[in-house]
Design a protein around this motif. Sequence first.
Motif, mmCIF file in Angstrom:
data_model
loop_
_atom_site.group_PDB
_atom_site.id
_atom_site.type_symbol
_atom_site.label_atom_id
_atom_site.label_comp_id
_atom_site.label_asym_id
_atom_site.label_seq_id
_atom_site.Cartn_x
_atom_site.Cartn_y
_atom_site.Cartn_z
ATOM 1 N N SER A 235 14.332 -1.977 -15.497
ATOM 2 C CA SER A 235 14.859 -0.657 -15.568
ATOM 3 C C SER A 235 14.118 0.175 -16.730
ATOM 4 O O SER A 235 13.492 -0.443 -17.610
ATOM 5 C CB SER A 235 16.415 -0.850 -15.648
ATOM 6 O OG SER A 235 16.462 -1.523 -17.032
ATOM 7 N N LEU A 236 14.259 1.646 -16.780
ATOM 8 C CA LEU A 236 13.842 2.209 -17.769
ATOM 9 C C LEU A 236 15.021 2.871 -18.526
ATOM 10 O O LEU A 236 16.096 3.380 -17.890
ATOM 11 C CB LEU A 236 12.782 3.465 -17.378
ATOM 12 C CG LEU A 236 11.580 3.036 -16.892
ATOM 13 C CD1 LEU A 236 10.708 4.240 -16.193
ATOM 14 C CD2 LEU A 236 10.926 2.473 -17.966
ATOM 15 N N LYS B 211 3.907 -5.963 -12.707
ATOM 16 C CA LYS B 211 4.081 -6.348 -11.350
ATOM 17 C C LYS B 211 5.231 -5.838 -10.692
ATOM 18 O O LYS B 211 6.213 -5.527 -11.450
ATOM 19 C CB LYS B 211 4.131 -8.005 -10.942
ATOM 20 C CG LYS B 211 2.757 -8.638 -11.541
ATOM 21 C CD LYS B 211 2.702 -10.056 -11.327
ATOM 22 C CE LYS B 211 1.479 -10.509 -11.843
ATOM 23 N NZ LYS B 211 1.533 -12.254 -11.821
ATOM 24 N N GLY B 212 5.876 -5.924 -9.299
ATOM 25 C CA GLY B 212 7.101 -5.901 -8.784
ATOM 26 C C GLY B 212 7.239 -4.232 -8.420
ATOM 27 O O GLY B 212 6.204 -3.643 -8.296
ATOM 28 N N ASN B 213 8.393 -3.809 -8.218
ATOM 29 C CA ASN B 213 8.756 -2.567 -7.845
ATOM 30 C C ASN B 213 8.773 -1.496 -8.730
ATOM 31 O O ASN B 213 9.313 -1.880 -10.150
ATOM 32 C CB ASN B 213 9.962 -2.380 -6.871
ATOM 33 C CG ASN B 213 9.765 -3.270 -5.737
ATOM 34 O OD1 ASN B 213 8.610 -3.117 -5.078
ATOM 35 N ND2 ASN B 213 10.675 -3.822 -5.003
ATOM 36 N N VAL B 214 8.364 -0.371 -8.658
ATOM 37 C CA VAL B 214 8.585 0.774 -9.836
ATOM 38 C C VAL B 214 9.818 1.123 -10.044
ATOM 39 O O VAL B 214 10.629 1.133 -9.088
ATOM 40 C CB VAL B 214 7.749 2.041 -9.605
ATOM 41 C CG1 VAL B 214 8.260 2.790 -7.888
ATOM 42 C CG2 VAL B 214 7.785 3.066 -10.538
ATOM 43 N N LEU C 169 1.504 -2.787 -9.305
ATOM 44 C CA LEU C 169 2.756 -2.231 -9.309
ATOM 45 C C LEU C 169 3.140 -1.657 -7.710
ATOM 46 O O LEU C 169 2.260 -0.670 -7.326
ATOM 47 C CB LEU C 169 2.796 -1.032 -10.051
ATOM 48 C CG LEU C 169 4.361 -0.453 -10.233
ATOM 49 C CD1 LEU C 169 5.351 -1.453 -10.967
ATOM 50 C CD2 LEU C 169 4.155 0.785 -11.293
ATOM 51 N N LYS C 170 4.104 -1.942 -7.069
ATOM 52 C CA LYS C 170 4.359 -1.196 -5.899
ATOM 53 C C LYS C 170 5.827 -0.565 -5.581
ATOM 54 O O LYS C 170 6.280 -0.390 -6.552
ATOM 55 C CB LYS C 170 4.422 -2.475 -4.605
ATOM 56 C CG LYS C 170 5.161 -3.481 -5.210
ATOM 57 C CD LYS C 170 5.050 -4.686 -4.148
ATOM 58 C CE LYS C 170 6.055 -5.897 -4.723
ATOM 59 N NZ LYS C 170 5.930 -6.790 -3.521
ATOM 60 N N ASN D 4 0.022 0.986 -6.244
ATOM 61 C CA ASN D 4 0.223 0.900 -4.846
ATOM 62 C C ASN D 4 1.658 1.373 -4.477
ATOM 63 O O ASN D 4 2.453 1.015 -3.697
ATOM 64 C CB ASN D 4 0.489 -0.619 -4.344
ATOM 65 C CG ASN D 4 -1.205 -1.075 -4.244
ATOM 66 O OD1 ASN D 4 -1.677 -0.700 -3.352
ATOM 67 N ND2 ASN D 4 -1.446 -2.315 -4.770
ATOM 68 N N VAL D 5 2.028 2.189 -5.443
ATOM 69 C CA VAL D 5 3.474 2.994 -5.093
ATOM 70 C C VAL D 5 3.335 3.942 -4.352
ATOM 71 O O VAL D 5 2.361 5.060 -4.188
ATOM 72 C CB VAL D 5 3.884 3.481 -6.610
ATOM 73 C CG1 VAL D 5 5.160 4.249 -6.374
ATOM 74 C CG2 VAL D 5 4.160 2.539 -7.533
#
Length: 400
Positions: free
Chosen positions: A323-324, A342-345, A365-366, A388-389
Amino acid sequence: VHDHTYTAAGEHTIYVTGTPKKVYADIDGTARDKNIHEKTMQYVTKLIDMNLESVTNYDYLFSGARNMTGSLTELQFPKGLVSARHMFAGEYAGAGYNTMKISGKIPTFPSTLKNAEYMFQGCEKLTGKIPELPSSLKGVEGMFQYCRSLTGQAPDVPNGVTNANYMFDTCELLSIDKTHPALPSSLTNARAMFQRTSLKEAPKLPSGLKEADAMFDNCKELEQIPDLPDSITNGELMFYMCTNMKGTIKSLPSSLTNGRQMFVRCSKLEGKIPTLPSGLTDGRDMFMDCTKLSGEFPALPAGLVDGGYMFDNCYKLTGEIKSLPSTLKYGDYMFHGCDGLKGNVPALPKELEYGQSMFYNCSNLKGQCSPAEKPEKLNATSMFYGTNVECDYGGGKSSE
């Protein structure tokens, strides 16, 4: 200029190539006209005798007298001198300062001296060791700033001093180590205190230190990072460009709110980044180009506003940013080049306006980024380039 000793404050006549000029001397603490002082000090070309036993105040006496020559070696300060603020200071001129031409060694300080702020600022030709500072001295801000040729061990800072900002700034030849100078427990402000010095070891930092911005800025020979007291609130530029500094950051000050450029290009620091202080609001460039830092990305403080370039080129960091902070406004280049991310944006906060190259070349990043959730004022130039977003803006996969 004929030899002349001022015995009272007020206007005095000196002779420059036979022409009388007026100089205003402020040697007994009375008010002085700064305009008269600045316009006339340019004519002072010879250092006068200072040994007047009745004098207690030499504030600004020769400040700005950049054409004055002579040596301090054979002179003495008055035995009862109390204040000598800016006495020989070059004073600022535009973006820089005026270099003073006086030379020699600094005489012994009188035991009565209380205030010596900016006393020798810009006296680049002074040489030798700094005498012991009297215990009565409490005003030391900028005392030896830009005294590039002073040598020997830096003197201990007297007990009771709270503000040592710029005290040894650019004293390039002074000897400074873990025990010298001893810093008093009373010290709270040390802005640029050792900036651009050749120290290899940092003195022990007092537990009540608060303002440490630029304290060791550009100390390129500093070898080990010191322990940081929890009391520090401002660490901006504290270790900026300390390119030879090794070790691990054991902990960050729990009171820190400003970490801007704190460790920029400290490329020999290793290990993981410790927990970020909960009150940190400014982290711009904080760990930029710290290429040996490793371990997982730390959790971001809930109130972080500026994270621009915060982890730029920290390519050994790994893990996810789940989280941001909702307060984040500046995220430009925040994770630039962090291919260990890594992981989801994470979801983008509504307050985010500056997202240029935020995840640039974070190749692992995806995830997806919905256009409907795009922050209203966001600048997303190259935000997802090289990731890879799936996104139709910011260089994401869907925009190709």
